[in-house]
Scaffold this motif. Sequence first.
Motif, PDB file in Angstrom:
ATOM      1  N   SER A 325       0.841  -1.192   0.000  1.00 33.42           N
ATOM      2  CA  SER A 325       0.000   0.000   0.000  1.00 33.42           C
ATOM      3  C   SER A 325       0.875   1.240   0.000  1.00 33.42           C
ATOM      4  O   SER A 325       1.869   1.320   0.736  1.00 33.42           O
ATOM      5  N   ALA A 326       0.518   2.176  -0.870  1.00 32.97           N
ATOM      6  CA  ALA A 326       1.270   3.428  -0.949  1.00 32.97           C
ATOM      7  C   ALA A 326       0.862   4.338   0.205  1.00 32.97           C
ATOM      8  O   ALA A 326      -0.272   4.294   0.688  1.00 32.97           O
ATOM      9  N   TYR A 327       1.792   5.169   0.657  1.00 36.86           N
ATOM     10  CA  TYR A 327       1.511   6.101   1.748  1.00 36.86           C
ATOM     11  C   TYR A 327       2.489   7.268   1.642  1.00 36.86           C
ATOM     12  O   TYR A 327       3.348   7.293   0.759  1.00 36.86           O
ATOM     13  N   CYS A 328       2.361   8.243   2.538  1.00 37.49           N
ATOM     14  CA  CYS A 328       3.305   9.361   2.623  1.00 37.49           C
ATOM     15  C   CYS A 328       3.396  10.110   1.300  1.00 37.49           C
ATOM     16  O   CYS A 328       4.442  10.184   0.676  1.00 37.49           O
ATOM     17  N   PHE A 329       2.279  10.672   0.870  1.00 42.07           N
ATOM     18  CA  PHE A 329       2.223  11.354  -0.421  1.00 42.07           C
ATOM     19  C   PHE A 329       2.656  12.818  -0.294  1.00 42.07           C
ATOM     20  O   PHE A 329       2.339  13.491   0.694  1.00 42.07           O
ATOM     21  N   GLY A 330       3.316  13.293  -1.321  1.00 39.01           N
ATOM     22  CA  GLY A 330       3.694  14.705  -1.378  1.00 39.01           C
ATOM     23  C   GLY A 330       2.720  15.506  -2.209  1.00 39.01           C
ATOM     24  O   GLY A 330       3.105  16.453  -2.896  1.00 39.01           O
ATOM     25  N   ASP A 331       1.433  15.126  -2.157  1.00 34.62           N
ATOM     26  CA  ASP A 331       0.422  15.773  -3.000  1.00 34.62           C
ATOM     27  C   ASP A 331      -0.432  16.775  -2.228  1.00 34.62           C
ATOM     28  O   ASP A 331      -1.476  17.230  -2.713  1.00 34.62           O
ATOM     29  N   GLY A 332      -0.012  17.118  -1.000  1.00 34.28           N
ATOM     30  CA  GLY A 332      -0.773  18.067  -0.200  1.00 34.28           C
ATOM     31  C   GLY A 332      -1.794  17.427   0.704  1.00 34.28           C
ATOM     32  O   GLY A 332      -2.473  18.123   1.465  1.00 34.28           O
ATOM     33  N   SER A 333      -1.930  16.095   0.655  1.00 36.54           N
ATOM     34  CA  SER A 333      -2.942  15.421   1.453  1.00 36.54           C
ATOM     35  C   SER A 333      -2.461  15.102   2.867  1.00 36.54           C
ATOM     36  O   SER A 333      -3.249  14.695   3.716  1.00 36.54           O
ATOM     37  N   GLY A 443       6.729  -9.850   8.265  1.00 38.75           N
ATOM     38  CA  GLY A 443       6.501  -8.582   8.939  1.00 38.75           C
ATOM     39  C   GLY A 443       6.456  -7.422   7.960  1.00 38.75           C
ATOM     40  O   GLY A 443       6.574  -7.599   6.738  1.00 38.75           O
ATOM     41  N   LEU A 444       6.265  -6.221   8.497  1.00 41.53           N
ATOM     42  CA  LEU A 444       6.157  -5.006   7.680  1.00 41.53           C
ATOM     43  C   LEU A 444       7.525  -4.401   7.396  1.00 41.53           C
ATOM     44  O   LEU A 444       8.398  -4.361   8.265  1.00 41.53           O
ATOM     45  N   ARG A 445       7.674  -3.905   6.169  1.00 37.63           N
ATOM     46  CA  ARG A 445       8.834  -3.099   5.789  1.00 37.63           C
ATOM     47  C   ARG A 445       8.329  -1.942   4.928  1.00 37.63           C
ATOM     48  O   ARG A 445       7.270  -2.025   4.293  1.00 37.63           O
ATOM     49  N   TYR A 446       9.119  -0.870   4.881  1.00 44.97           N
ATOM     50  CA  TYR A 446       8.704   0.363   4.206  1.00 44.97           C
ATOM     51  C   TYR A 446       9.778   0.726   3.166  1.00 44.97           C
ATOM     52  O   TYR A 446      10.979   0.699   3.480  1.00 44.97           O
ATOM     53  N   TYR A 447       9.324   1.082   1.960  1.00 43.57           N
ATOM     54  CA  TYR A 447      10.255   1.282   0.845  1.00 43.57           C
ATOM     55  C   TYR A 447      10.062   2.651   0.207  1.00 43.57           C
ATOM     56  O   TYR A 447       8.946   3.192   0.163  1.00 43.57           O
ATOM     57  N   GLN A 448      11.169   3.194  -0.315  1.00 44.65           N
ATOM     58  CA  GLN A 448      11.128   4.500  -0.947  1.00 44.65           C
ATOM     59  C   GLN A 448      12.320   4.613  -1.895  1.00 44.65           C
ATOM     60  O   GLN A 448      13.281   3.825  -1.812  1.00 44.65           O
ATOM     61  N   VAL A 449      12.254   5.593  -2.826  1.00 41.62           N
ATOM     62  CA  VAL A 449      13.360   5.863  -3.744  1.00 41.62           C
ATOM     63  C   VAL A 449      13.813   7.307  -3.557  1.00 41.62           C
ATOM     64  O   VAL A 449      13.000   8.240  -3.605  1.00 41.62           O
ATOM     65  N   TRP A 450      15.088   7.477  -3.324  1.00 41.92           N
ATOM     66  CA  TRP A 450      15.754   8.787  -3.232  1.00 41.92           C
ATOM     67  C   TRP A 450      16.422   9.054  -4.575  1.00 41.92           C
ATOM     68  O   TRP A 450      17.045   8.143  -5.147  1.00 41.92           O
ATOM     69  N   TYR A 451      16.328  10.258  -5.112  1.00 39.43           N
ATOM     70  CA  TYR A 451      16.946  10.554  -6.411  1.00 39.43           C
ATOM     71  C   TYR A 451      17.531  11.960  -6.423  1.00 39.43           C
ATOM     72  O   TYR A 451      17.088  12.852  -5.689  1.00 39.43           O
ATOM     73  N   ARG A 452      18.524  12.141  -7.265  1.00 36.48           N
ATOM     74  CA  ARG A 452      19.163  13.443  -7.415  1.00 36.48           C
ATOM     75  C   ARG A 452      18.275  14.376  -8.234  1.00 36.48           C
ATOM     76  O   ARG A 452      17.634  13.955  -9.187  1.00 36.48           O
ATOM     77  N   ASN A 453      18.286  15.653  -7.851  1.00 36.26           N
ATOM     78  CA  ASN A 453      17.586  16.696  -8.598  1.00 36.26           C
ATOM     79  C   ASN A 453      18.537  17.881  -8.647  1.00 36.26           C
ATOM     80  O   ASN A 453      18.445  18.811  -7.854  1.00 36.26           O
ATOM     81  N   VAL A 454      19.521  17.795  -9.570  1.00 34.32           N
ATOM     82  CA  VAL A 454      20.668  18.702  -9.520  1.00 34.32           C
ATOM     83  C   VAL A 454      20.322  20.142  -9.893  1.00 34.32           C
ATOM     84  O   VAL A 454      21.062  21.061  -9.550  1.00 34.32           O
ATOM     85  N   ALA A 455      19.230  20.362 -10.600  1.00 33.78           N
ATOM     86  CA  ALA A 455      18.855  21.734 -10.934  1.00 33.78           C
ATOM     87  C   ALA A 455      18.328  22.447  -9.685  1.00 33.78           C
ATOM     88  O   ALA A 455      17.555  21.865  -8.919  1.00 33.78           O
ATOM     89  N   GLY A 468       6.074   6.639  -0.416  1.00 32.29           N
ATOM     90  CA  GLY A 468       6.487   5.387   0.193  1.00 32.29           C
ATOM     91  C   GLY A 468       5.548   4.248  -0.170  1.00 32.29           C
ATOM     92  O   GLY A 468       4.399   4.468  -0.583  1.00 32.29           O
ATOM     93  N   VAL A 469       6.035   3.010  -0.040  1.00 33.14           N
ATOM     94  CA  VAL A 469       5.211   1.813  -0.234  1.00 33.14           C
ATOM     95  C   VAL A 469       5.434   0.884   0.957  1.00 33.14           C
ATOM     96  O   VAL A 469       6.575   0.576   1.316  1.00 33.14           O
ATOM     97  N   ARG A 470       4.339   0.438   1.564  1.00 32.97           N
ATOM     98  CA  ARG A 470       4.360  -0.449   2.727  1.00 32.97           C
ATOM     99  C   ARG A 470       4.100  -1.879   2.255  1.00 32.97           C
ATOM    100  O   ARG A 470       3.092  -2.149   1.588  1.00 32.97           O
ATOM    101  N   ILE A 471       5.001  -2.819   2.556  1.00 25.15           N
ATOM    102  CA  ILE A 471       4.855  -4.215   2.131  1.00 25.15           C
ATOM    103  C   ILE A 471       4.830  -5.124   3.352  1.00 25.15           C
ATOM    104  O   ILE A 471       5.687  -5.012   4.246  1.00 25.15           O
ATOM    105  N   THR A 472       3.850  -6.012   3.396  1.00 24.55           N
ATOM    106  CA  THR A 472       3.779  -7.033   4.441  1.00 24.55           C
ATOM    107  C   THR A 472       4.354  -8.333   3.903  1.00 24.55           C
ATOM    108  O   THR A 472       3.774  -8.964   3.010  1.00 24.55           O
TER     109      THR A 472
END
Length: 475
Positions: A325-333, A443-455, A468-472
Amino acid sequence: MLTPLALLALTLLQNPKTPIKLPPQLGTAGGGGTQGLVVGGSDSCTTPDPITGSGVFPFSTLSATTGTQGQTNAICDFFGTTGIAFDVWFTWTASVNGAAEFALCGGTSGVDTKIAVYSGSSCPSSPPLACNDDSCGLLSRLQFPVLAGQAYLLQLGHFPGTGGGDGTFTLSESAVPANNECASPTFISGPGPHPFDNRFTTTGAQGQAETLCLHAGLTGIANDQWYTWIAAQGGAATLTTCGGLDPGSGIDTKVAIYRGSGCPVAAAIACNDDTGGVCDLPSTVSWSVECGQAYTIQIGRFPGSTSSFGTFGITNSGTSCSIGSAYCFGDGSGTPCPCANSGGPGNGCAHSFNPAGANLVATGSASLANDTIVLTGSGMPTTTACLFFQGTAPLSAPFGDGLRCAGGTVTRIRTRPVSFGAAQYPQGSDPSVSSAGGVTVPGLRYYQVWYRNVAPFCTPSPFNLTNGVRITWTT
């Protein structure tokens, strides 16, 4: 006895790939003309006209003669003749290691051209690197490999028995793309359109003898490029180049599909040369797909046809295979993005290359006994790098230009290059997600991707993150 027209019709019926051309005596009458000195090309290969860079260049063969050089090369045998009539010569030096295109398409009309390219800057001492008669109608186009700093000799003339003319030709060069080899495929996601350009690629050794790819007597796929695509739904997929080709005529693509990522280890599971019907020579191929399974795409051209560029699309239908399940959105919610840089619904915070932000999804099975999870990040800046990581606790806190969603004990999964805005883990022989993350019990683990934004964009920190994505995990 069959008439000439009957013989022509029979040839077409037996092999629709066979090019048909009027013999010289039925072509355009004429010769070199007497309209003054040659302009745009030297009449002698000992003193070729120098041209530089990529661009459009003029030529005229109206006052040219037919020289003795470059008239008997086997590679230039088209329709029973090797000659290049009323030829003029140019010399040009490459600036990249890659390939170049020499083309008359769209630069003139009413003439029947024929061209060749040689290594060197004066009269040829070896056979041509490439030769072409007809590519776009009766006009010529060819591609040839180049090395930076190497000089090349260009011969431009006409099919014997046809007259001279004038116009322009285009010369362009490009480094060979990374996905020229199956060991370095471009990762793509979604329906597209996805770009391809095989004008500057070579023909690899892989995928050239597939039984499923036998068409008009040939199994090969020339000037091929390689892509990796992951099924987001279990069911069926269709790839097509119809409607996505460059405006040149006679573009003839050929496509093969393999299970897995990278160089094929088994036979192709689907292949197509011609769609037929209104679409004709572009390709359309369909195959059965499994949820979260990676597939390798080989796309090139029918051997002997002209290299081209354009786009292809993929449709995927069936049962959705998203997991977790996706969570932790940067969409203002939820937690505000650091600079009020909200992204699109369900994504991370906006960045300088994509106001909708980047997205992470997981597909496959989260069973520790049979882990087929694939993490796919998309919507990121291209030509950059990203890091897949795992946490043991959820989080939602400003971090760089985005929000950090995975906390607790953090494990680095793998750094990946971003191609066409996307990246995925695992690929090829990579360890599974659970193995890379050290997950040994359910058990639960939480996943995310970090990326460069050089501009420069938001905060002084030049990076951002996906949602983020939560995986059981189960046994």
